[in-house]
Design an enzyme around this catalytic site. Structure first.
Site, PDB file in Angstrom:
ATOM      1  N   HIS A 312      -2.444 -18.007 -29.865  1.00  0.00           N
ATOM      2  CA  HIS A 312      -1.116 -17.460 -29.593  1.00  0.00           C
ATOM      3  C   HIS A 312      -1.219 -16.514 -28.423  1.00  0.00           C
ATOM      4  O   HIS A 312      -2.217 -15.804 -28.286  1.00  0.00           O
ATOM      5  CB  HIS A 312      -0.579 -16.725 -30.829  1.00  0.00           C
ATOM      6  N   ASP A 369       2.878 -22.493 -36.656  1.00  0.00           N
ATOM      7  CA  ASP A 369       3.114 -23.938 -36.563  1.00  0.00           C
ATOM      8  C   ASP A 369       2.078 -24.751 -37.316  1.00  0.00           C
ATOM      9  O   ASP A 369       2.325 -25.898 -37.672  1.00  0.00           O
ATOM     10  CB  ASP A 369       3.113 -24.373 -35.093  1.00  0.00           C
TER      11      ASP A 369
HETATM   12  N1  ACO Z   1      -7.762 -24.902 -28.824  1.00  0.00           N
HETATM   13  C1  ACO Z   1      -8.873 -24.751 -28.039  1.00  0.00           C
HETATM   14  N2  ACO Z   1      -8.963 -23.804 -27.069  1.00  0.00           N
HETATM   15  C2  ACO Z   1      -7.906 -22.990 -26.868  1.00  0.00           C
HETATM   16  C3  ACO Z   1      -6.728 -23.106 -27.655  1.00  0.00           C
HETATM   17  C4  ACO Z   1      -6.676 -24.110 -28.668  1.00  0.00           C
HETATM   18  N3  ACO Z   1      -5.592 -24.244 -29.445  1.00  0.00           N
HETATM   19  N4  ACO Z   1      -5.815 -22.189 -27.236  1.00  0.00           N
HETATM   20  C5  ACO Z   1      -6.405 -21.512 -26.235  1.00  0.00           C
HETATM   21  N5  ACO Z   1      -7.665 -21.997 -26.020  1.00  0.00           N
HETATM   22  C6  ACO Z   1      -8.631 -21.474 -25.055  1.00  0.00           C
HETATM   23  C7  ACO Z   1      -8.305 -21.913 -23.629  1.00  0.00           C
HETATM   24  O1  ACO Z   1      -8.956 -23.127 -23.286  1.00  0.00           O
HETATM   25  C8  ACO Z   1      -8.819 -20.734 -22.838  1.00  0.00           C
HETATM   26  O2  ACO Z   1     -10.220 -20.835 -22.801  1.00  0.00           O
HETATM   27  P1  ACO Z   1     -11.075 -20.232 -21.560  1.00  0.00           P
HETATM   28  O3  ACO Z   1     -10.677 -18.795 -21.422  1.00  0.00           O
HETATM   29  O4  ACO Z   1     -12.499 -20.408 -21.994  1.00  0.00           O
HETATM   30  O5  ACO Z   1     -10.686 -21.055 -20.363  1.00  0.00           O
HETATM   31  C9  ACO Z   1      -8.493 -19.526 -23.729  1.00  0.00           C
HETATM   32  O6  ACO Z   1      -8.488 -20.055 -25.076  1.00  0.00           O
HETATM   33  C10 ACO Z   1      -7.162 -18.873 -23.435  1.00  0.00           C
HETATM   34  O7  ACO Z   1      -6.161 -19.889 -23.468  1.00  0.00           O
HETATM   35  P2  ACO Z   1      -4.754 -19.784 -22.709  1.00  0.00           P
HETATM   36  O8  ACO Z   1      -4.110 -21.116 -22.690  1.00  0.00           O
HETATM   37  O9  ACO Z   1      -4.970 -19.086 -21.393  1.00  0.00           O
HETATM   38  O10 ACO Z   1      -3.995 -18.774 -23.667  1.00  0.00           O
HETATM   39  P3  ACO Z   1      -2.461 -18.513 -23.636  1.00  0.00           P
HETATM   40  O11 ACO Z   1      -2.257 -17.193 -24.248  1.00  0.00           O
HETATM   41  O12 ACO Z   1      -1.886 -18.747 -22.283  1.00  0.00           O
HETATM   42  O13 ACO Z   1      -1.873 -19.696 -24.566  1.00  0.00           O
HETATM   43  C11 ACO Z   1      -1.142 -20.944 -26.408  1.00  0.00           C
HETATM   44  C12 ACO Z   1      -1.438 -19.539 -25.852  1.00  0.00           C
HETATM   45  C13 ACO Z   1      -0.235 -21.722 -25.435  1.00  0.00           C
HETATM   46  C14 ACO Z   1      -0.410 -20.813 -27.735  1.00  0.00           C
HETATM   47  C15 ACO Z   1      -2.486 -21.692 -26.603  1.00  0.00           C
HETATM   48  O14 ACO Z   1      -3.317 -20.982 -27.505  1.00  0.00           O
HETATM   49  C16 ACO Z   1      -2.310 -23.139 -27.068  1.00  0.00           C
HETATM   50  O15 ACO Z   1      -2.124 -24.030 -26.239  1.00  0.00           O
HETATM   51  N6  ACO Z   1      -2.322 -23.380 -28.426  1.00  0.00           N
HETATM   52  C17 ACO Z   1      -2.082 -24.703 -28.955  1.00  0.00           C
HETATM   53  C18 ACO Z   1      -0.586 -24.963 -28.984  1.00  0.00           C
HETATM   54  C19 ACO Z   1       0.112 -24.186 -30.075  1.00  0.00           C
HETATM   55  O16 ACO Z   1      -0.313 -24.137 -31.223  1.00  0.00           O
HETATM   56  N7  ACO Z   1       1.275 -23.592 -29.706  1.00  0.00           N
HETATM   57  C20 ACO Z   1       2.114 -22.866 -30.650  1.00  0.00           C
HETATM   58  C21 ACO Z   1       2.269 -21.443 -30.239  1.00  0.00           C
HETATM   59  S1  ACO Z   1       3.111 -20.538 -31.501  1.00  0.00           S
HETATM   60  C22 ACO Z   1       4.742 -20.843 -31.228  1.00  0.00           C
HETATM   61  O17 ACO Z   1       5.198 -21.225 -30.194  1.00  0.00           O
HETATM   62  C23 ACO Z   1       5.599 -20.584 -32.398  1.00  0.00           C
END
Ligand code: ACO
Length: 435
Positions: A312, A369
């Site tokens: 998140h 979610d």
């Molecule tokens: N699985 C594996 N790796 C992940 C995940 C995941 N679900 N989420 C983040 N990471 C990793 C990224 O690859 C990145 O790694 P790095 O720093 O080594 O390159 C690091 O964690 C940071 O990720 P970002 O995408 O920069 O984090 P951000 O805060 O921008 O994104 C988000 C948050 C979009 C929710 C992300 O965690 C994600 O894509 N999760 C999966 C989708 C999801 O469940 N969304 C629902 C959100 S809750 C809602 O909307 C109600």
């Protein structure tokens, strides 16, 4: 309707040094001691703008609606803890709270419930709207269009009273729009709302009743749906809420602004994630149920897969909604007597990820979610319609932010700037001379 809290600039501020000049920038502090550097004078005084892709460091407004502390896993609507609201309140009471700033009195609540109950019918011409759509239309664009179409049915010039009426219409008609969208998808006759049911029971009735037999709404399931709506009701300046504010800042009406918010919510990184969670669990199941392999792929930078329902932008320890949702998930599955294979995979996935160094060091925990998808699946809601459930829940939050933005004297049309990285000026090349 409540107005935003007026946090005052502190006497001490930040100082920016640039090209030998210094600029004092005030620091603004909110009621929970969160601080922000106020850069409103930055461009005028220095020619600089800020660059913050994804707005991770930018406050777009002052808001008195929802407080989140992502590190401590705190979520409060108007100061009330989400766990207390989910346990003691109803969705319509929470909607009133978000929109008006205070919990309603008994009379205010009963009047509000009465109004919502008596505005749930859609104009009969909406049947033609649905009939014009392809049979397999995805529910999210259908909901987006239906909400935008309400603006064509309610065209009175905007005033406080008209906006208030439109807010009631939106909250009242959203379950009908969602249920008719589902009925259209599965080819069943539309079911009209019933005024003797409460909000969530009526929604289940419109979703699952048919003219062929009596459908009894299970109060445990209606309560679970109501709680799910409460858990989703607001989440401060997330992607869809910011979209509603941005669109509304142009003075677009509430229907157009909320419709745009639904579009933002549809995205798989936002509300679309609960659909992706089930698709991911089904994929793991179809590939033989090897959860560890999927976790390894999610960690592999060369592989695009992520664990959907994990991570998140704001919560970096745990998502307080996820804990509540997990409890509701167990209640629903117990009630339905389900021992779901997908749930087993989900629990295994959760267990592996919570003990995995990559997920621990990246602060990735199950979000709301992750469990909501399992609940909706157990209730018999098709996965394409999951995000529609989220839409009904988030509606009061969007509305509260729309109204707050409109009343805020600081509101200007949203218009970010950019750092241009394209070609510098060049002469037009005639078509015959181009290679
Ligand atoms: N699985 C594996 N790796 C992940 C995940 C995941 N679900 N989420 C983040 N990471 C990793 C990224 O690859 C990145 O790694 P790095 O720093 O080594 O390159 C690091 O964690 C940071 O990720 P970002 O995408 O920069 O984090 P951000 O805060 O921008 O994104 C988000 C948050 C979009 C929710 C992300 O965690 C994600 O894509 N999760 C999966 C989708 C999801 O469940 N969304 C629902 C959100 S809750 C809602 O909307 C109600």
């Amino acid at each position: 309707m409540a107005t935003p809290s007026t946090a005052q600039p502190e006497t001490t501020g930040a100082v920016l040094e640039y090209q030998g000049k210094t600029l004092a920038l005030p620091v603004v502090t909110g009621t929970e001691a969160e601080s922000a550097v106020d850069i409103q004078a930055l461009r005028a005084k220095t020619g600089l703008i800020t660059l913050d892709p994804g707005f991770g460091n930018s406050g777009s407004c002052r808001s008195a609606i929802t407080f989140i502390d992502g590190d401590q896993g705190i979520l409060r609507y108007r100061g009330y803890d989400i766990a207390e609201l989910a346990e003691k309140s109803t969705f319509l009471e929470v909607a009133w709270l978000l929109i008006n700033g205070e919990l309603p009195t008994r009379d205010q609540l009963s009047e509000f419930v009465n109004e919502i109950t008596h505005h749930s019918l859609l104009h009969e011409n909406f049947r033609n709207f649905y009939n014009a759509l392809p049979k397999d239309a995805h529910p999210m664009p259908v909901c987006m269009s239906a909400v935008a179409t309400l603006a064509a049915f309610y065209q009175q010039p905007e005033s406080d009273e008209v906006t208030r009426e439109n807010v009631v219409r939106l909250i009242a008609k959203m379950p009908t729009i969602a249920a008719w969208t589902y009925k259209h998808l599965i080819g069943q006759p539309f079911v009209y709302p019933r005024n003797d049911f409460d909000y969530s029971a009526n929604f289940l009735h419109m979703m699952f009743a048919t003219p062929a037999e009596t459908y009894r709404v299970d109060p445990v399931l209606a309560k679970a749906i109501d709680q799910m709506f409460i858990l989703h009701a607001d989440h401060e300046q997330n992607c869809s809420t910011s979209t509603v504010r941005v669109v509304g800042s142009s003075r677009a009406n509430v229907f157009a602004s909320i419709s745009a918010g639904i579009g933002a919510l549809w995205g798989p990184l936002h509300g679309g994630a609960n659909q992706q969670v089930i698709e991911m669990l089904e994929r793991i199941d179809a590939e033989g149920g090897d959860v560890q392999r999927f976790v390894d792929r999610a960690k592999d930078k060369k592989d695009n897969s992520r664990l959907m329902g994990f991570g998140h932008r704001v919560y970096k320890n745990y998502d307080p909604r996820a804990a509540l949702c997990k409890r509701t998930c167990n209640e629903v599955l117990n009630k339905l007597g389900m021992n779901n294979r997908l749930l087993e995979i989900a629990m295994k996935l959760e267990d592996i990820a919570l003990h995995d160094e990559y997920f621990i060091s990246h602060k990735l925990y199950p979000n709301v979610d992750f469990y909501s998808g399992i609940i909706f699946k157990a209730l018999g809601i098709p996965i394409q319609a999951f995000t529609v459930m989220f839409t009904i829940g988030r509606l009061p939050g969007w509305i509260a932010h729309f109204l707050e933005m409109r009343k805020d004297p600081d509101t200007r049309i949203a218009r970010p700037r950019q750092i241009y990285t394209g070609a510098t000026q060049r002469s037009y090349v005639p078509l015959e001379a181009r290679r």
